[in-house]
Design a protein around this motif. Structure first.
Motif, PDB file in Angstrom:
ATOM      1  N   VAL A  82       3.805  18.869  10.923  1.00  0.00           N
ATOM      2  CA  VAL A  82       4.347  18.565   9.597  1.00  0.00           C
ATOM      3  C   VAL A  82       5.715  19.215   9.430  1.00  0.00           C
ATOM      4  O   VAL A  82       6.662  18.571   8.972  1.00  0.00           O
ATOM      5  CB  VAL A  82       3.377  19.026   8.487  1.00  0.00           C
ATOM      6  CG1 VAL A  82       3.956  18.762   7.115  1.00  0.00           C
ATOM      7  CG2 VAL A  82       2.025  18.346   8.648  1.00  0.00           C
ATOM      8  N   ARG A  95       3.633  23.963  10.857  1.00  0.00           N
ATOM      9  CA  ARG A  95       2.486  23.541  10.045  1.00  0.00           C
ATOM     10  C   ARG A  95       1.962  22.265  10.669  1.00  0.00           C
ATOM     11  O   ARG A  95       2.716  21.339  10.945  1.00  0.00           O
ATOM     12  CB  ARG A  95       2.858  23.321   8.587  1.00  0.00           C
ATOM     13  CG  ARG A  95       1.627  23.038   7.729  1.00  0.00           C
ATOM     14  CD  ARG A  95       1.877  23.237   6.243  1.00  0.00           C
ATOM     15  NE  ARG A  95       3.086  22.626   5.771  1.00  0.00           N
ATOM     16  CZ  ARG A  95       3.127  21.560   4.964  1.00  0.00           C
ATOM     17  NH1 ARG A  95       2.027  21.012   4.528  1.00  0.00           N
ATOM     18  NH2 ARG A  95       4.282  21.081   4.567  1.00  0.00           N
ATOM     19  N   LYS A  97      -1.043  19.148  10.636  1.00  0.00           N
ATOM     20  CA  LYS A  97      -2.090  18.406   9.941  1.00  0.00           C
ATOM     21  C   LYS A  97      -3.034  17.914  11.025  1.00  0.00           C
ATOM     22  O   LYS A  97      -2.647  17.106  11.880  1.00  0.00           O
ATOM     23  CB  LYS A  97      -1.510  17.238   9.147  1.00  0.00           C
ATOM     24  CG  LYS A  97      -2.569  16.476   8.384  1.00  0.00           C
ATOM     25  CD  LYS A  97      -1.950  15.373   7.550  1.00  0.00           C
ATOM     26  CE  LYS A  97      -3.053  14.662   6.784  1.00  0.00           C
ATOM     27  NZ  LYS A  97      -2.511  13.522   6.035  1.00  0.00           N
ATOM     28  N   GLN A 116      -5.325  21.576   7.567  1.00  0.00           N
ATOM     29  CA  GLN A 116      -3.937  21.940   7.824  1.00  0.00           C
ATOM     30  C   GLN A 116      -3.893  23.412   8.165  1.00  0.00           C
ATOM     31  O   GLN A 116      -4.585  24.214   7.545  1.00  0.00           O
ATOM     32  CB  GLN A 116      -3.050  21.665   6.611  1.00  0.00           C
ATOM     33  CG  GLN A 116      -2.806  20.199   6.388  1.00  0.00           C
ATOM     34  CD  GLN A 116      -1.624  19.960   5.466  1.00  0.00           C
ATOM     35  OE1 GLN A 116      -0.641  20.696   5.480  1.00  0.00           O
ATOM     36  NE2 GLN A 116      -1.716  18.906   4.667  1.00  0.00           N
TER      37      GLN A 116
END
Length: 143
Positions: A82, A95, A97, A116
């Protein structure tokens, strides 16, 4: 200082845009002076220092939008990146997902599912933090 520092090409593009903006307002300090302004904007004393730091920077192990796989708290996962942000020389906050939620609790009495996750990884995609058995919290697989 504002956000992650771009690569050299990005910094020069910032300088070009700033110089064009200043020229439209009737001031043209020159290319070298604008490079110095860009360096100070990013928290460095001068352009040469900023260029040296950015030139030594290691590339991130992944890019935003890239599909990845690996292990998180020893559980295999697949997912999408992400965000990626450089936090220091050779370290990146990412980050992810995840396609499927991962149980982050090692107890048989309850669960804690995460879809996440955020972690700081090195240029190999591995965290410095590890579980009690020495496994990195997050390890991205290459290829």
């Amino acid at each position: 200082m504002s956000g992650p520092i771009p690569d050299i090409a990005g910094l020069k593009a910032q300088a070009r845009r700033l110089r064009e903006r200043l020229a439209r307002s009737g001031s043209d300090p020159g290319h070298a002076a604008v490079l110095e302004l860009i360096a100070r904007h990013h928290g460095y004393r001068d352009w040469n220092t900023l260029r040296a730091v950015v030139g030594k920077r290691t590339d991130a192990p992944v890019a935003t939008g890239e599909r990845v796989r690996g292990t998180y708290l020893s559980h295999p996962f697949e997912g999408v990146v992400v965000t990626v942000q450089a936090v220091s020389l050779g370290w990146f906050r990412i980050r992810l997902k995840l396609d499927q939620a991962v149980d982050v609790v090692a107890s048989e009495h309850f669960s804690g599912w995460r879809k996440q996750v955020t972690a700081v990884v090195d240029s190999n995609g591995v965290t410095a933090e590890a579980t009690s058995d020495g496994e990195p919290h997050l390890r991205l697989e290459s290829g």
